[in-house]
Write a protein that holds these residues in place. Sequence first.
Motif, PDB file in Angstrom:
ATOM      1  N   ALA A   3      48.569  41.162  43.747  1.00 52.71           N
ATOM      2  CA  ALA A   3      47.558  42.034  43.129  1.00 52.71           C
ATOM      3  C   ALA A   3      47.831  43.510  43.373  1.00 52.71           C
ATOM      4  O   ALA A   3      47.474  44.359  42.559  1.00 52.71           O
ATOM      5  CB  ALA A   3      46.163  41.675  43.648  1.00 52.71           C
ATOM      6  N   ILE A   6      49.353  45.238  40.396  1.00 51.51           N
ATOM      7  CA  ILE A   6      48.696  45.033  39.103  1.00 51.51           C
ATOM      8  C   ILE A   6      47.547  46.021  38.917  1.00 51.51           C
ATOM      9  O   ILE A   6      46.797  46.293  39.852  1.00 51.51           O
ATOM     10  CB  ILE A   6      48.163  43.587  39.003  1.00 51.51           C
ATOM     11  CG1 ILE A   6      49.311  42.579  39.110  1.00 51.51           C
ATOM     12  CG2 ILE A   6      47.370  43.387  37.715  1.00 51.51           C
ATOM     13  CD1 ILE A   6      48.872  41.138  39.227  1.00 51.51           C
ATOM     14  N   ASP A   7      47.411  46.523  37.679  1.00 59.34           N
ATOM     15  CA  ASP A   7      46.248  47.334  37.307  1.00 59.34           C
ATOM     16  C   ASP A   7      45.182  46.399  36.751  1.00 59.34           C
ATOM     17  O   ASP A   7      45.446  45.604  35.847  1.00 59.34           O
ATOM     18  CB  ASP A   7      46.613  48.352  36.224  1.00 59.34           C
ATOM     19  CG  ASP A   7      47.513  49.467  36.706  1.00 59.34           C
ATOM     20  OD1 ASP A   7      47.862  49.500  37.897  1.00 59.34           O
ATOM     21  OD2 ASP A   7      47.876  50.316  35.871  1.00 59.34           O
ATOM     22  N   HIS A   8      43.981  46.527  37.271  1.00 63.76           N
ATOM     23  CA  HIS A   8      42.836  45.782  36.734  1.00 63.76           C
ATOM     24  C   HIS A   8      42.300  46.642  35.587  1.00 63.76           C
ATOM     25  O   HIS A   8      41.846  47.757  35.803  1.00 63.76           O
ATOM     26  CB  HIS A   8      41.806  45.587  37.835  1.00 63.76           C
ATOM     27  CG  HIS A   8      40.768  44.563  37.547  1.00 63.76           C
ATOM     28  ND1 HIS A   8      40.875  43.600  36.576  1.00 63.76           N
ATOM     29  CD2 HIS A   8      39.565  44.342  38.141  1.00 63.76           C
ATOM     30  CE1 HIS A   8      39.800  42.832  36.583  1.00 63.76           C
ATOM     31  NE2 HIS A   8      38.980  43.274  37.521  1.00 63.76           N
ATOM     32  N   THR A   9      42.389  46.134  34.369  1.00 65.83           N
ATOM     33  CA  THR A   9      42.215  46.961  33.171  1.00 65.83           C
ATOM     34  C   THR A   9      41.062  46.495  32.299  1.00 65.83           C
ATOM     35  O   THR A   9      40.886  45.299  32.078  1.00 65.83           O
ATOM     36  CB  THR A   9      43.523  46.930  32.346  1.00 65.83           C
ATOM     37  OG1 THR A   9      44.583  47.415  33.169  1.00 65.83           O
ATOM     38  CG2 THR A   9      43.424  47.763  31.087  1.00 65.83           C
ATOM     39  N   ILE A  23      34.671  46.073  37.556  1.00 65.45           N
ATOM     40  CA  ILE A  23      36.119  46.000  37.790  1.00 65.45           C
ATOM     41  C   ILE A  23      36.529  46.825  39.012  1.00 65.45           C
ATOM     42  O   ILE A  23      37.486  46.476  39.688  1.00 65.45           O
ATOM     43  CB  ILE A  23      36.972  46.358  36.558  1.00 65.45           C
ATOM     44  CG1 ILE A  23      36.938  47.826  36.211  1.00 65.45           C
ATOM     45  CG2 ILE A  23      36.628  45.489  35.379  1.00 65.45           C
ATOM     46  CD1 ILE A  23      38.099  48.248  35.333  1.00 65.45           C
ATOM     47  N   CYS A  24      35.806  47.875  39.308  1.00 65.94           N
ATOM     48  CA  CYS A  24      36.108  48.654  40.516  1.00 65.94           C
ATOM     49  C   CYS A  24      35.852  47.813  41.764  1.00 65.94           C
ATOM     50  O   CYS A  24      36.668  47.802  42.693  1.00 65.94           O
ATOM     51  CB  CYS A  24      35.293  49.938  40.558  1.00 65.94           C
ATOM     52  SG  CYS A  24      35.835  51.178  39.370  1.00 65.94           S
ATOM     53  N   GLU A  26      35.847  44.544  41.919  1.00 68.81           N
ATOM     54  CA  GLU A  26      36.863  43.490  41.945  1.00 68.81           C
ATOM     55  C   GLU A  26      38.205  44.032  42.423  1.00 68.81           C
ATOM     56  O   GLU A  26      38.924  43.356  43.174  1.00 68.81           O
ATOM     57  CB  GLU A  26      37.009  42.876  40.559  1.00 68.81           C
ATOM     58  CG  GLU A  26      35.823  42.059  40.121  1.00 68.81           C
ATOM     59  CD  GLU A  26      35.886  41.635  38.661  1.00 68.81           C
ATOM     60  OE1 GLU A  26      35.033  40.801  38.270  1.00 68.81           O
ATOM     61  OE2 GLU A  26      36.751  42.121  37.899  1.00 68.81           O
ATOM     62  N   ALA A  27      38.553  45.243  42.000  1.00 67.77           N
ATOM     63  CA  ALA A  27      39.827  45.839  42.405  1.00 67.77           C
ATOM     64  C   ALA A  27      39.894  46.009  43.915  1.00 67.77           C
ATOM     65  O   ALA A  27      40.937  45.759  44.536  1.00 67.77           O
ATOM     66  CB  ALA A  27      40.037  47.182  41.708  1.00 67.77           C
ATOM     67  N   TYR A  30      40.023  42.340  45.583  1.00 69.75           N
ATOM     68  CA  TYR A  30      41.271  41.595  45.430  1.00 69.75           C
ATOM     69  C   TYR A  30      42.518  42.427  45.705  1.00 69.75           C
ATOM     70  O   TYR A  30      43.630  41.910  45.636  1.00 69.75           O
ATOM     71  CB  TYR A  30      41.348  40.978  44.034  1.00 69.75           C
ATOM     72  CG  TYR A  30      40.248  39.965  43.808  1.00 69.75           C
ATOM     73  CD1 TYR A  30      40.231  38.747  44.495  1.00 69.75           C
ATOM     74  CD2 TYR A  30      39.209  40.237  42.930  1.00 69.75           C
ATOM     75  CE1 TYR A  30      39.213  37.828  44.311  1.00 69.75           C
ATOM     76  CE2 TYR A  30      38.178  39.316  42.725  1.00 69.75           C
ATOM     77  CZ  TYR A  30      38.189  38.129  43.423  1.00 69.75           C
ATOM     78  OH  TYR A  30      37.174  37.210  43.238  1.00 69.75           O
ATOM     79  N   PHE A  32      43.792  45.205  44.007  1.00 72.30           N
ATOM     80  CA  PHE A  32      44.585  45.680  42.880  1.00 72.30           C
ATOM     81  C   PHE A  32      45.100  47.093  43.152  1.00 72.30           C
ATOM     82  O   PHE A  32      44.497  47.855  43.908  1.00 72.30           O
ATOM     83  CB  PHE A  32      43.761  45.685  41.587  1.00 72.30           C
ATOM     84  CG  PHE A  32      43.531  44.319  41.013  1.00 72.30           C
ATOM     85  CD1 PHE A  32      44.543  43.663  40.331  1.00 72.30           C
ATOM     86  CD2 PHE A  32      42.300  43.683  41.157  1.00 72.30           C
ATOM     87  CE1 PHE A  32      44.332  42.403  39.795  1.00 72.30           C
ATOM     88  CE2 PHE A  32      42.089  42.418  40.630  1.00 72.30           C
ATOM     89  CZ  PHE A  32      43.103  41.772  39.944  1.00 72.30           C
ATOM     90  N   VAL A  35      42.590  50.640  38.828  1.00 76.41           N
ATOM     91  CA  VAL A  35      41.775  50.238  37.687  1.00 76.41           C
ATOM     92  C   VAL A  35      42.203  51.141  36.542  1.00 76.41           C
ATOM     93  O   VAL A  35      42.447  52.325  36.739  1.00 76.41           O
ATOM     94  CB  VAL A  35      40.256  50.354  37.947  1.00 76.41           C
ATOM     95  CG1 VAL A  35      39.805  49.361  38.993  1.00 76.41           C
ATOM     96  CG2 VAL A  35      39.839  51.767  38.298  1.00 76.41           C
TER      97      VAL A  35
END
Length: 124
Positions: A3, A6-9, A23-24, A26-27, A30, A32, A35
């Motif tokens: 992770a 990876i960018d969470h997009t 998403i912030c 989650e980033a 996890y 990431f 974002v």
Amino acid sequence: MLASYIDHTILKPTTSHIEITKICREAVEYGFAAVCVPPPYVGIALQELAGRGGVNVATVIGFPFGYSTIAAKLAETEQALADGADELDVVINLIALKAGDWAGLEAEMRVLTERIHSMGKIVK
């Protein structure tokens, strides 16, 4: 950890403030790398991630087709930098790509990359 590469997009045109917050979180949860959010949400993402460590805020320039003029992309770039984006994902001009206009693409990317790098930020 995968992770961290990876960018969470979320870039859909109907993106909401609630989705940016989600998403912030989650980033962070996890791990990431970043974002990636629509340009109007850069500031909100920065606020959501403040003090939570290690997740960059990315946004897009020339999204989704890249056929904006260099001047328009530079204006988008300036705004993203002023808003505090850490990473700028530049969409190249797909019309120029299809036409084989390598000189035009190089000129566009040179202008944008020099500006982004001058602020110590990342261009992708």
